[in-house]
Design an enzyme around this catalytic site. Structure first.
Site, mmCIF file in Angstrom:
data_model
loop_
_atom_site.group_PDB
_atom_site.id
_atom_site.type_symbol
_atom_site.label_atom_id
_atom_site.label_comp_id
_atom_site.label_asym_id
_atom_site.label_seq_id
_atom_site.Cartn_x
_atom_site.Cartn_y
_atom_site.Cartn_z
ATOM 1 N N HIS A 18 -2.581 -8.159 -6.193
ATOM 2 C CA HIS A 18 -1.847 -9.413 -6.278
ATOM 3 C C HIS A 18 -2.410 -10.423 -5.293
ATOM 4 O O HIS A 18 -3.020 -10.066 -4.290
ATOM 5 C CB HIS A 18 -0.357 -9.203 -6.008
ATOM 6 C CG HIS A 18 -0.057 -8.554 -4.693
ATOM 7 N ND1 HIS A 18 -0.195 -7.196 -4.482
ATOM 8 C CD2 HIS A 18 0.361 -9.051 -3.510
ATOM 9 C CE1 HIS A 18 0.143 -6.894 -3.250
ATOM 10 N NE2 HIS A 18 0.479 -8.014 -2.618
ATOM 11 N N CYS A 68 4.523 -8.967 4.380
ATOM 12 C CA CYS A 68 3.140 -8.614 4.065
ATOM 13 C C CYS A 68 2.351 -9.902 3.884
ATOM 14 O O CYS A 68 2.928 -10.996 3.830
ATOM 15 C CB CYS A 68 3.061 -7.741 2.814
ATOM 16 S SG CYS A 68 3.552 -8.575 1.286
#
Length: 696
Positions: free
Chosen positions: A66, A208
């Site tokens: 991603h 993250c």
């Protein structure tokens, strides 16, 4: 009208890719065909840059590559199911379910919230089992969207078009899913332990680099583990959809804190004084029960509040074990250097412009605050020089301050800056800045371990820690360690001044090897910081100017060599590498060593030794030619400021030729043209993506 994140044409239930690169390319092509990605190779390069930060494989046979990318037109999800499995770096084996998540650079919060809900769904076995059993692409897409998988996919799409999900409030997730954009209250609220006592209370923060997937998966994993163990938990997810701060009262009532993060925790001071477990985000996904147990243990060791033991490192092991010290030391030093570099670039280039306009005698000009004539070029030159000098004056304090920041977070800034300023005062220089930062960080960490009464915890980060730590660091720098370091700095300077002939050439070789070893990594930055520290003084020595010239010349070689190699022997490189080669001309000429990273990532055993050989040649020649440089950056654009500029360009050309010849020779001996895989996402990255931390 809301556009579904995933439709049937973005689903591949028979994904035949054998590698993660091929899988990303196959799913990305579906996004391109759907008009959701504008540049296939550019998007894949952004995926690769994100993948390089941390593998995206998860236990349970899941891969979630991603990123956020400027090549994405709208938030999009593509899903592939592989029968044989694809290695995404998970500890338990290959992934059979692959989700490629693509978000625009300025993705809206509503869609990112839905993506975060998907990440939570992936932690539910019933959801992943249903996807593994599904035989229809349309029903699989509906299941991922949170709709009834038995509903006709065409009807579902038509409903979306006609009513635009009008029944949902702005930012609300699809039916059957729950939204979470920030803090959440989960676990067994009010439940008691078996003996009737109040439940153990934990607050956690997850984050993250993308803030899309791992952030929310970690939160879900901690939630489930807490429910199983009767722990009351509140999780603050600091993701791309924004974050809602935990209630201060909730934090105050917590028995312990868990930080599961791969980027800096925002507003970390809110949790000061609590027993803390500090790990990477994947540790919370894979081992939540262990983290809860560790939080209990630390709270039991020190119920008063201050952490009784050191935070854990990114693997979840105690951070203060001997095995991890080298890694942590490198991280601390790199934090200081990374914050220092912008001051070097801005200040150094303004000094260079001042020299270019007014000559080297501009350093003796009076202060422009007292004498400035708008129509005189000399006054403008003096202005640029003095602004640059002011910026240069921050180099050592910033270096020291942010080394301490890397060790102890915000409480380390004040003693770090104070120690760095003292290092300048006592002429301890670059070495003094390093020592001051490390000492300041160590002092703050020691103070943070002291048990303090609860009423004092609130003022610890803003009053007590800065006061005590600054006094201790100041005493040590002025009285104890500062003078010996200043003597060592003076001795090093004198030794460098005495280098001549073959000794100077050997120093040039060493600096050239360091600059080309990791292409902008820690070794490269150490050499660069050493050089800039030498010229960040009022009257830099001739040897310091030679070192600066050597470092910049060697750092230009790798990208220039890769650019030249792709030009003269293009058949040895993939299409994407040849495109990167075009950009590498500009990056190399601008002294951006990171321009060679895409080539090194694809073929490190051939590219890195070739780059080091060329860098060593250039370093040796610049020292032999007695080239000097007063600017810390600029590449060919500051050639007029270089001593013996023609010979300097010859040194760069010679090193570039050596690296080019070696990389062509090594690639030719391979015997075959590179496979298509390096052209895919996982092996190349655009120079821009490689040169800067990916935000995706």
């Amino acid at each position: 009208m809301n556009t579904p994140l995933i439709t049937a044409d973005l689903v591949d239930l028979d994904l035949t890719a054998g590698t993660k690169d091929e899988a990303a390319r196959a799913l990305a092509r579906r996004m391109v065909a759907a008009g959701r990605v504008t540049d296939l190779d550019g998007f894949l390069a952004d995926v690769a840059a994100r993948e390089a930060q941390m593998p995206t494989g998860l236990e349970g046979g899941i891969g979630i590559p991603h990123c956020r990318s400027a090549h994405v037109t709208r938030p999009t999800l593509a899903f592939g199911r592989s029968a044989r499995g694809i290695d995404f770096g998970a500890a338990d084996g290959p992934a059979t379910l692959v989700f490629l998540i693509a978000a625009p650079a300025g993705a809206d919060q509503d869609h990112l919230s839905i993506l975060s809900t998907l990440a939570r769904d992936l932690m539910r076995a019933e959801f992943t089992d249903a996807l593994r059993a599904e035989t229809s692409a349309a029903r699989a897409a509906a299941l991922i969207r949170g709709e009834d998988p038995q509903a006709d996919a065409a009807d579902a799409a038509e409903d979306d078009v006609e009513d635009g999900n009008a029944d949902e409030a702005p930012g609300e997730a699809p039916a059957g899913q729950s939204q979470d954009t920030g803090a959440a209250d989960r676990g067994t609220d009010g439940a008691a332990d078996g003996d009737g006592a109040e439940p153990f209370r934990i607050v956690a923060v997850t984050s993250c680099p993308t803030g899309i997937a791992h952030t929310y998966m970690a939160a879900e994993s901690l939630d489930r583990a807490a429910q199983a163990e009767g722990v009351h938990i509140h999780v603050e997810t600091q993701g791309s959809a924004g974050f809602e701060r935990l209630d201060p009262a909730v934090i105050a009532a917590a028995d312990a804190v868990i930080f599961a993060h791969d980027v800096e925790v925002r507003e970390r001071d809110r949790f000061a004084g609590k027993p803390t477990v500090d790990v990477g985000v994947k540790a919370a996904i894979n081992r939540p029960a262990e983290l809860l147990a560790e939080a209990r243990r630390r709270a039991a060791e020190n119920p008063a509040g201050a952490p009784a033991t050191a935070p854990m490192d990114r693997t979840g092991e105690p951070a203060d074990n001997g095995d991890g010290f080298g890694t942590r030391l490198r991280t601390w030093l790199m934090t200081g250097v990374s914050y220092m570099v912008p001051f070097v670039a801005a200040g150094g280039l303004m000094i260079a412009l001042g020299f270019a306009l007014g000559g080297y005698e501009i350093s003796d000009a009076p202060s422009v605050a007292d004498h400035f004539v708008w129509t005189e070029a000399h006054s403008w030159a003096a202005l640029l020089f003095q602004i640059g000098g002011a910026a240069f004056g921050f180099l050592i304090p910033v270096l020291a301050g942010y080394i301490a920041y890397g060790m102890a977070d915000r409480p380390g800034l004040v003693p770090g800056f104070v120690g760095g300023a003292i290092a300048i005062t006592i002429d301890a220089g670059f070495l003094g800045g390093l020592a001051a930062g490390l000492v300041a960080g160590a002092v703050v960490r020691a103070i943070q371990r002291v048990n303090v009464p609860a009423p004092l915890r609130g003022i610890m980060p803003v009053v007590v820690i800065p006061l005590i730590s600054s006094a201790i660091v100041g005493f040590l720098m002025f009285i104890v360690i500062g003078k010996p370091i200043a003597s060592a700095q003076s001795g090093l300077t004198d030794w460098l001044e005495g280098l001549s002939g073959s000794n100077a050439v050997l120093l040039g070789v060493l600096l050239g090897l360091m600059m080309c070893f990791d292409l902008g990594g820690p070794v490269n930055k150490v050499a660069y910081a050493f050089a800039t520290g030498g010229i960040a003084v009022a009257d830099p020595s001739d040897t310091s100017l030679k070192i600066m010239a050597t470092v910049m010349a060697a750092g230009m070689v790798p990208p220039l060599a890769m650019a030249l190699a792709t030009t003269v022997r293009g058949k040895l490189f993939t299409k994407t590498e040849k495109e990167n080669g075009k950009a590498a001309w500009v990056l190399g000429a601008s002294f951006i060593s990171e321009g060679a990273i895409p080539f090194a990532a694809a073929d490190p055993l051939r590219v890195i030794p070739s780059a080091m050989a060329g860098g060593a040649v250039t370093g040796a020649l610049t020292m032999a030619f007695d080239n000097t440089l007063r600017a810390p950056h600029g590449g060919v654009f500051v050639v007029p400021l270089i001593g013996s500029p023609f010979l300097y360009l010859i040194a760069i050309a010679a090193g570039t030729a050596v690296s080019t010849a070696l990389v062509i020779l090594l690639k030719s001996r391979r015997g075959t043209k590179p496979a298509a895989a390096p052209e895919a996402a996982g092996t190349t990255a655009t120079p821009a993506a490689a040169a800067a931390p990916a935000s995706a």
